[in-house]
Design a protein around this motif. Structure first.
Motif, PDB file in Angstrom:
ATOM      1  N   UNK A   6      56.334 -32.450 -34.543  1.00  0.00           N
ATOM      2  CA  UNK A   6      55.124 -32.053 -35.256  1.00  0.00           C
ATOM      3  C   UNK A   6      54.430 -33.319 -35.754  1.00  0.00           C
ATOM      4  N   UNK A   7      53.797 -34.019 -34.840  1.00  0.00           N
ATOM      5  CA  UNK A   7      53.231 -35.314 -35.185  1.00  0.00           C
ATOM      6  C   UNK A   7      51.938 -35.200 -35.990  1.00  0.00           C
ATOM      7  N   UNK A   8      51.247 -34.095 -35.864  1.00  0.00           N
ATOM      8  CA  UNK A   8      50.062 -33.879 -36.699  1.00  0.00           C
ATOM      9  C   UNK A   8      50.478 -33.725 -38.164  1.00  0.00           C
ATOM     10  N   UNK A   9      51.593 -33.058 -38.364  1.00  0.00           N
ATOM     11  CA  UNK A   9      52.121 -32.946 -39.722  1.00  0.00           C
ATOM     12  C   UNK A   9      52.551 -34.301 -40.257  1.00  0.00           C
ATOM     13  N   UNK A  10      53.075 -35.144 -39.381  1.00  0.00           N
ATOM     14  CA  UNK A  10      53.509 -36.486 -39.773  1.00  0.00           C
ATOM     15  C   UNK A  10      52.346 -37.317 -40.299  1.00  0.00           C
ATOM     16  N   UNK A  11      51.166 -37.088 -39.759  1.00  0.00           N
ATOM     17  CA  UNK A  11      49.987 -37.857 -40.177  1.00  0.00           C
ATOM     18  C   UNK A  11      49.708 -37.700 -41.661  1.00  0.00           C
ATOM     19  N   UNK A  12      50.101 -36.573 -42.238  1.00  0.00           N
ATOM     20  CA  UNK A  12      49.869 -36.335 -43.658  1.00  0.00           C
ATOM     21  C   UNK A  12      50.679 -37.237 -44.565  1.00  0.00           C
ATOM     22  N   UNK A  13      51.688 -37.910 -44.007  1.00  0.00           N
ATOM     23  CA  UNK A  13      52.530 -38.810 -44.798  1.00  0.00           C
ATOM     24  C   UNK A  13      52.120 -40.278 -44.650  1.00  0.00           C
ATOM     25  N   UNK A  14      51.166 -40.564 -43.797  1.00  0.00           N
ATOM     26  CA  UNK A  14      50.730 -41.947 -43.578  1.00  0.00           C
ATOM     27  C   UNK A  14      49.926 -42.436 -44.785  1.00  0.00           C
ATOM     28  N   UNK A  15      50.190 -43.658 -45.199  1.00  0.00           N
ATOM     29  CA  UNK A  15      49.528 -44.237 -46.373  1.00  0.00           C
ATOM     30  C   UNK A  15      48.003 -44.218 -46.186  1.00  0.00           C
ATOM     31  N   UNK A  16      47.262 -43.682 -47.150  1.00  0.00           N
ATOM     32  CA  UNK A  16      45.805 -43.538 -47.007  1.00  0.00           C
ATOM     33  C   UNK A  16      45.051 -44.848 -46.838  1.00  0.00           C
ATOM     34  N   UNK A  17      45.580 -45.944 -47.382  1.00  0.00           N
ATOM     35  CA  UNK A  17      44.871 -47.232 -47.300  1.00  0.00           C
ATOM     36  C   UNK A  17      45.536 -48.221 -46.346  1.00  0.00           C
ATOM     37  N   UNK A  18      46.866 -48.270 -46.340  1.00  0.00           N
ATOM     38  CA  UNK A  18      47.573 -49.270 -45.541  1.00  0.00           C
ATOM     39  C   UNK A  18      47.935 -48.785 -44.142  1.00  0.00           C
ATOM     40  N   UNK A  19      47.918 -47.469 -43.928  1.00  0.00           N
ATOM     41  CA  UNK A  19      48.352 -46.953 -42.647  1.00  0.00           C
ATOM     42  C   UNK A  19      49.856 -47.084 -42.506  1.00  0.00           C
ATOM     43  N   UNK A  20      50.359 -46.941 -41.282  1.00  0.00           N
ATOM     44  CA  UNK A  20      51.791 -47.046 -41.021  1.00  0.00           C
ATOM     45  C   UNK A  20      52.037 -48.028 -39.884  1.00  0.00           C
ATOM     46  N   UNK A  21      53.037 -48.873 -40.058  1.00  0.00           N
ATOM     47  CA  UNK A  21      53.413 -49.867 -39.041  1.00  0.00           C
ATOM     48  C   UNK A  21      54.686 -49.414 -38.342  1.00  0.00           C
ATOM     49  N   UNK A  22      54.716 -49.556 -37.009  1.00  0.00           N
ATOM     50  CA  UNK A  22      55.890 -49.203 -36.219  1.00  0.00           C
ATOM     51  C   UNK A  22      56.563 -50.461 -35.684  1.00  0.00           C
ATOM     52  N   UNK A  23      57.846 -50.616 -35.974  1.00  0.00           N
ATOM     53  CA  UNK A  23      58.610 -51.779 -35.527  1.00  0.00           C
ATOM     54  C   UNK A  23      59.761 -51.302 -34.642  1.00  0.00           C
ATOM     55  N   UNK A  24      59.847 -51.850 -33.433  1.00  0.00           N
ATOM     56  CA  UNK A  24      60.861 -51.402 -32.479  1.00  0.00           C
ATOM     57  C   UNK A  24      62.274 -51.746 -32.919  1.00  0.00           C
ATOM     58  N   UNK A  25      62.418 -52.887 -33.571  1.00  0.00           N
ATOM     59  CA  UNK A  25      63.739 -53.343 -34.009  1.00  0.00           C
ATOM     60  C   UNK A  25      63.682 -53.737 -35.484  1.00  0.00           C
ATOM     61  N   UNK A  26      64.794 -54.231 -35.995  1.00  0.00           N
ATOM     62  CA  UNK A  26      64.902 -54.552 -37.423  1.00  0.00           C
ATOM     63  C   UNK A  26      63.871 -55.573 -37.873  1.00  0.00           C
ATOM     64  N   UNK A  27      63.530 -56.508 -36.979  1.00  0.00           N
ATOM     65  CA  UNK A  27      62.565 -57.544 -37.349  1.00  0.00           C
ATOM     66  C   UNK A  27      61.152 -56.972 -37.334  1.00  0.00           C
ATOM     67  N   UNK A  28      60.505 -57.007 -38.482  1.00  0.00           N
ATOM     68  CA  UNK A  28      59.132 -56.518 -38.616  1.00  0.00           C
ATOM     69  C   UNK A  28      58.186 -57.676 -38.344  1.00  0.00           C
ATOM     70  N   UNK A  29      57.311 -57.487 -37.378  1.00  0.00           N
ATOM     71  CA  UNK A  29      56.351 -58.527 -37.010  1.00  0.00           C
ATOM     72  C   UNK A  29      54.947 -58.058 -37.401  1.00  0.00           C
ATOM     73  N   UNK A  30      54.463 -58.454 -38.585  1.00  0.00           N
ATOM     74  CA  UNK A  30      53.156 -57.974 -39.065  1.00  0.00           C
ATOM     75  C   UNK A  30      51.997 -58.323 -38.139  1.00  0.00           C
TER      76      UNK A  30
END
Length: 212
Positions: free
Chosen positions: A67-91
């Protein structure tokens, strides 16, 4: 009648063994370490803990149900959401979506480059929905053990979550490795939350596993 009662007790005991407590720690431990001893402080910490647990369970269930449309309701209103494939977060390279962009591209066939595969170095390209179903939710994390602001999975990939998100809280949904190979085939999904106007929103989705 006694036999029936005993049978019920046995079944209850078995059920308890099959369904261990999901949360392996709680934030009250950390608040005690930080000497937050006032009733107001403890109440706030418990409220925060409860909110993070509920958010974690909701997001995991939405991913499980696709239910990915439902997931959108949890995304930060200003910062959005970042997806990182592995433990290292690459901004600079990790994909970041606002809620509106997430919903815009969700039904599309647009391929995004999410990162490089460990070992081969091949670029991982997929639509948003395929990335969520095949990479982010590659295991049934509804059965995972959950920790708050603590790591359970510890691989050889640099984990910089606390450096990139210094003011955030996170949950870790951890699935331990198999008996024959416990150190190599574990997986976890970390959800990073930040507070905004009294609610906690998702700012990071991080997968972790053993890497070469």
């Amino acid at each position: 009648m006694k036999k029936v009662f005993v049978s019920v007790l046995i079944l209850a005991a078995v059920s308890c063994k099959k369904n261990p407590e999901k949360f392996v720690n709680d934030m009250t431990d950390s608040t005690q370490k930080n000497q937050v001893s006032s009733p107001v402080g403890k109440e706030a910490a418990l409220k925060k803990e409860d909110g993070l647990k509920k958010n974690n369970e909701a997001v995991i269930q939405l991913l499980h149900d696709k239910n990915y449309r439902g997931l959108a309701g949890y995304i930060h209103p200003e910062k959005g959401v970042r997806f990182s494939m592995y433990a290292y977060v690459n901004p600079e390279e990790d994909k970041v979506f606002s809620a509106s962009d997430f919903l815009k591209y969700l039904p599309a066939k647009t391929l995004f480059t999410w990162g490089a595969m460990d070992g081969s170095g091949d670029l991982y390209k997929a639509t948003i929905s395929d990335y969520l179903s095949k990479w982010v939710y590659s295991k049934d994390f509804t059965a995972a053990q959950v920790s708050l602001d603590e790591f359970q999975g510890n691989g050889n990939s640099l984990n910089n979550l606390k450096q990139v998100y210094p003011k955030a809280d996170f949950t870790e949904n951890f699935i331990k490795g198999s008996e024959g190979n416990p150190e190599m085939d574990w997986k976890c999904l970390r959800l990073v939350f930040e507070e905004f106007r009294g609610k906690y929103y998702l700012v990071g989705v991080i997968n972790d596993q053993w890497t070469i």
